[in-house]
Enzyme design. Structure first.
Site, mmCIF file in Angstrom:
data_model
loop_
_atom_site.group_PDB
_atom_site.id
_atom_site.type_symbol
_atom_site.label_atom_id
_atom_site.label_comp_id
_atom_site.label_asym_id
_atom_site.label_seq_id
_atom_site.Cartn_x
_atom_site.Cartn_y
_atom_site.Cartn_z
ATOM 1 N N GLN A 58 -6.738 -0.980 1.444
ATOM 2 C CA GLN A 58 -6.359 -0.664 2.668
ATOM 3 C C GLN A 58 -7.096 0.300 3.520
ATOM 4 O O GLN A 58 -7.105 1.551 3.239
ATOM 5 C CB GLN A 58 -4.780 -0.275 2.825
ATOM 6 C CG GLN A 58 -4.426 -0.443 4.139
ATOM 7 C CD GLN A 58 -2.972 0.306 4.466
ATOM 8 O OE1 GLN A 58 -2.717 1.373 3.984
ATOM 9 N NE2 GLN A 58 -1.980 -0.463 4.982
ATOM 10 N N PRO A 99 0.921 -1.263 0.183
ATOM 11 C CA PRO A 99 0.062 -0.128 -0.058
ATOM 12 C C PRO A 99 0.758 1.094 0.030
ATOM 13 O O PRO A 99 1.704 1.354 0.816
ATOM 14 C CB PRO A 99 -0.732 0.122 1.266
ATOM 15 C CG PRO A 99 0.136 -1.288 2.354
ATOM 16 C CD PRO A 99 0.789 -1.759 1.073
ATOM 17 N N MET A 100 0.612 2.134 -0.909
ATOM 18 C CA MET A 100 1.145 3.303 -0.932
ATOM 19 C C MET A 100 0.502 4.568 -1.247
ATOM 20 O O MET A 100 -0.281 4.733 -2.367
ATOM 21 C CB MET A 100 2.300 3.127 -2.009
ATOM 22 C CG MET A 100 3.936 2.507 -1.725
ATOM 23 S SD MET A 100 4.787 2.247 -2.961
ATOM 24 C CE MET A 100 3.969 1.194 -4.067
ATOM 25 N N THR A 101 0.267 5.292 -0.264
ATOM 26 C CA THR A 101 -0.360 6.726 -0.281
ATOM 27 C C THR A 101 0.017 7.489 -1.529
ATOM 28 O O THR A 101 1.309 7.647 -1.561
ATOM 29 C CB THR A 101 -0.262 7.641 0.910
ATOM 30 O OG1 THR A 101 -0.924 6.812 2.187
ATOM 31 C CG2 THR A 101 -0.928 8.777 0.763
ATOM 32 N N HIS A 122 2.361 1.664 11.682
ATOM 33 C CA HIS A 122 2.976 2.790 11.403
ATOM 34 C C HIS A 122 2.489 3.954 12.435
ATOM 35 O O HIS A 122 2.806 5.105 12.008
ATOM 36 C CB HIS A 122 2.808 3.004 9.835
ATOM 37 C CG HIS A 122 3.303 2.123 8.966
ATOM 38 N ND1 HIS A 122 3.051 2.044 7.767
ATOM 39 C CD2 HIS A 122 3.945 0.854 9.181
ATOM 40 C CE1 HIS A 122 3.713 1.123 7.111
ATOM 41 N NE2 HIS A 122 4.058 0.296 7.864
ATOM 42 N N GLY A 161 -3.525 3.446 1.278
ATOM 43 C CA GLY A 161 -4.431 3.797 2.615
ATOM 44 C C GLY A 161 -5.900 4.581 2.190
ATOM 45 O O GLY A 161 -5.287 5.639 1.304
ATOM 46 N N TYR A 200 -0.524 4.789 13.312
ATOM 47 C CA TYR A 200 -1.979 5.158 12.974
ATOM 48 C C TYR A 200 -2.972 4.753 14.009
ATOM 49 O O TYR A 200 -2.502 4.042 15.008
ATOM 50 C CB TYR A 200 -2.374 5.239 11.407
ATOM 51 C CG TYR A 200 -1.569 5.716 10.596
ATOM 52 C CD1 TYR A 200 -1.498 7.202 10.543
ATOM 53 C CD2 TYR A 200 -0.369 5.240 9.811
ATOM 54 C CE1 TYR A 200 -0.508 8.058 9.640
ATOM 55 C CE2 TYR A 200 0.450 5.845 8.954
ATOM 56 C CZ TYR A 200 0.396 7.271 9.085
ATOM 57 O OH TYR A 200 1.112 7.893 8.238
ATOM 58 N N HIS A 221 -5.503 -1.344 8.458
ATOM 59 C CA HIS A 221 -4.141 -0.546 8.637
ATOM 60 C C HIS A 221 -3.961 -0.524 10.118
ATOM 61 O O HIS A 221 -4.494 0.448 10.729
ATOM 62 C CB HIS A 221 -4.337 0.719 7.909
ATOM 63 C CG HIS A 221 -2.903 1.466 7.922
ATOM 64 N ND1 HIS A 221 -1.658 0.871 8.438
ATOM 65 C CD2 HIS A 221 -2.434 2.385 7.135
ATOM 66 C CE1 HIS A 221 -0.726 1.605 8.251
ATOM 67 N NE2 HIS A 221 -1.166 2.709 7.243
HETATM 68 C C1 LIG Z 1 5.081 6.763 -1.058
HETATM 69 C C2 LIG Z 1 4.721 5.863 0.160
HETATM 70 C C3 LIG Z 1 3.524 5.759 0.534
HETATM 71 C C4 LIG Z 1 3.209 4.654 1.378
HETATM 72 N N1 LIG Z 1 1.766 4.737 2.032
HETATM 73 C C5 LIG Z 1 1.594 3.755 2.759
HETATM 74 C C6 LIG Z 1 0.126 3.644 3.137
HETATM 75 O O1 LIG Z 1 -0.622 4.268 2.905
HETATM 76 N N2 LIG Z 1 -0.332 2.512 4.107
HETATM 77 C C7 LIG Z 1 0.854 1.425 4.255
HETATM 78 O O2 LIG Z 1 0.593 0.687 5.137
HETATM 79 N N3 LIG Z 1 2.250 1.948 4.134
HETATM 80 C C8 LIG Z 1 2.506 2.715 3.255
HETATM 81 N N4 LIG Z 1 3.777 2.842 2.899
HETATM 82 C C9 LIG Z 1 4.624 1.938 3.294
HETATM 83 C C10 LIG Z 1 4.907 0.857 2.315
HETATM 84 O O3 LIG Z 1 3.713 -0.133 1.993
HETATM 85 C C11 LIG Z 1 5.979 -0.312 2.519
HETATM 86 O O4 LIG Z 1 5.823 -0.686 3.657
HETATM 87 C C12 LIG Z 1 7.268 0.475 2.444
HETATM 88 O O5 LIG Z 1 7.454 1.432 1.341
HETATM 89 C C13 LIG Z 1 8.527 -0.391 2.403
HETATM 90 O O6 LIG Z 1 8.424 -1.148 1.356
HETATM 91 P P1 LIG Z 1 9.491 -0.892 -0.028
HETATM 92 O O7 LIG Z 1 10.866 -0.854 0.723
HETATM 93 O O8 LIG Z 1 9.359 -2.162 -1.071
HETATM 94 O O9 LIG Z 1 9.144 0.488 -0.557
HETATM 95 C C14 LIG Z 1 4.194 3.898 2.155
HETATM 96 C C15 LIG Z 1 5.477 3.839 1.409
HETATM 97 C C16 LIG Z 1 5.787 4.747 0.369
HETATM 98 C C17 LIG Z 1 6.969 4.676 -0.223
#
Ligand SMILES: Cc1cc2nc3c(=O)[nH]c(=O)nc-3n(C[C@H](O)[C@H](O)[C@H](O)COP(=O)(O)O)c2cc1C
Length: 376
Positions: free
Chosen positions: A112, A35-37, A183, A69, A185, A180
């Site tokens: 998410q 998941p990535m915002t 982290h 999310g 939240y 979720h």
């Molecule tokens: C731009 C960005 C936005 C993220 N948003 C969320 C999110 O909305 N929810 C969440 O649980 N983790 C979020 N994360 C964490 C990622 O899901 C992931 O756990 C983290 O980037 C590590 O994985 P990676 O090393 O493959 O990037 C975000 C990470 C990035 C880089």
């Protein structure tokens, strides 16, 4: 005639290509989009560009997408008007199209579901007047700020908001939900002693601190079909507190996870920043590995997969040490965890999964933070 793929590449394809079932949902391979915002949904409505962003990755072989999310329907859940919401007619219509596009591309997708709790700053959209709420009205740094300690009515409202979002997810065609709980939240604010100082049944020891999240899981479980998967994401680390820990020992971790598993979690997503780090002394198991060992549930690992140079070179077969790749594949094949979530590498390169699965690893693109700036 094309040259045969290097041995280590075929092994990667072979190990990652195996399907997996989560409460009856078949994921076609072991690659998950983390998941990535992204904040590209004006008015909280995910548009056609969001649908293409996800379906592009499904078409390129990601087995399961966990969306960014997305806020549940509670006034204090979020603080941005461009982060998608998972409530409201227009918003859910947008999400239905996202799910449809991902399915048409052959993928599976879960939203998410998110409430940010005490991370919320006062005066922010979408509901400027809503207070920041949390277990004890404390921010992650321990300060009180303008936060509100949640009353029983607040807790009930938030539980309802998660239930309504999960029911909507099933109704509009999603394949499950991820809650979720990571982290720092809201759900994690209850789990963590640093932010949960309650003296009622929702605070106290580790088991008591799981009560709120457990009630959400149980209420969602009750409201959706028995075969609709519930994934729970959690982490030791918090925003602004990377060294924070919920559990110092496997016993503590078991105390944390057992009530959640019993309430109806089908799979856990153990969020770490580097997947290869052992979680507790005396064992190589990472957090996902311990989670699987302690709960028996399928688990997703995550954290810097595909980002370090050795990993890329390992896949590319350019004579560099293969430790990172082989280590990941060994762990997956050995059943330490079941799925591997990929965040930034997939953000950078929509074709990441296809390239890895087809052995076109020399074409993988290195991560550049500029990728955060668009929805390509
Ligand atoms: C731009 C960005 C936005 C993220 N948003 C969320 C999110 O909305 N929810 C969440 O649980 N983790 C979020 N994360 C964490 C990622 O899901 C992931 O756990 C983290 O980037 C590590 O994985 P990676 O090393 O493959 O990037 C975000 C990470 C990035 C880089």
């Amino acid at each position: 005639m094309t040259a045969p793929a290097p041995a280590h590449t075929s092994r990667a394809a072979q190990v990652l290509s195996r399907p997996l079932s989560i409460n009856g949902l078949t994921v076609s391979n072991r690659i998950v989009m983390a998941p990535m915002t992204r904040a590209f949904s004006p008015g909280g409505v995910p548009g056609a560009d969001v649908a293409s962003y996800y379906s592009r990755r499904a078409a390129a072989g990601v087995g399961l997408i966990v969306t960014e999310g997305t806020y549940v329907g509670h006034d204090s859940a979020g603080q941005s008007d461009s982060i998608p919401r998972f409530h409201g007619e227009e918003q859910l219509a947008g999400w239905a199209k996202v799910a449809e596009a991902v399915h048409a591309a052959g993928g599976k997708i879960v939203p998410q579901l998110w409430h940010i709790g005490m991370v919320r700053q006062a005066g922010q959209p979408p509901y400027a007047d809503a207070p920041a709420v949390g277990p004890s009205g404390l921010r992650l740094d321990g300060s009180a700020g303008s936060g509100k300690e949640m009353t029983q009515d607040d807790l009930d409202d938030v539980i309802d908001a998660f239930v309504e979002a999960a029911v909507a997810a099933e109704r509009i065609g999603f394949d499950g939900v991820e809650l979720h709980g990571a982290h720092g939240y809201l759900l994690d604010q209850f789990l963590w002693a640093g932010t949960n100082r309650r003296t009622d049944a929702y605070g106290g020891d580790l088991v008591a601190r799981t009560k709120f999240a457990t009630e959400i899981v149980a209420a969602v479980r009750e409201a959706v079909s028995a075969s609709f998967p519930i994934i729970f994401r959690y982490s030791q680390w918090k925003q602004e507190a990377y060294d924070a820990r919920l559990a110092e020992t496997p016993e503590e971790l078991e105390a944390l996870l057992a009530p959640l598993a019993a309430a109806g979690v089908d799979a856990f997503h153990a969020s770490t920043r580097r997947y290869w780090l052992p979680e507790f002394e005396g064992s190589d198991l990472n957090l996902a590995g311990w989670t699987k060992k302690l709960t028996g549930k399928p688990t997703i690992t995550v954290g810097s997969v595909g980002l370090d140079g050795d990993f890329l070179r390992g896949f590319a077969g350019e004579g560099a040490p293969l430790k990172s790749v082989d280590d990941l594949l060994d762990r997956l094949e050995g059943g330490e965890f079941d799925l591997v979530a990929v965040g930034r590498a997939l953000l950078q390169d929509p074709e990441w999964a296809a390239k890895v699965l087809a052995g076109r690893t020399g074409e993988l693109k290195a991560y550049d933070a500029a990728a955060l700036g668009s929805l390509s």
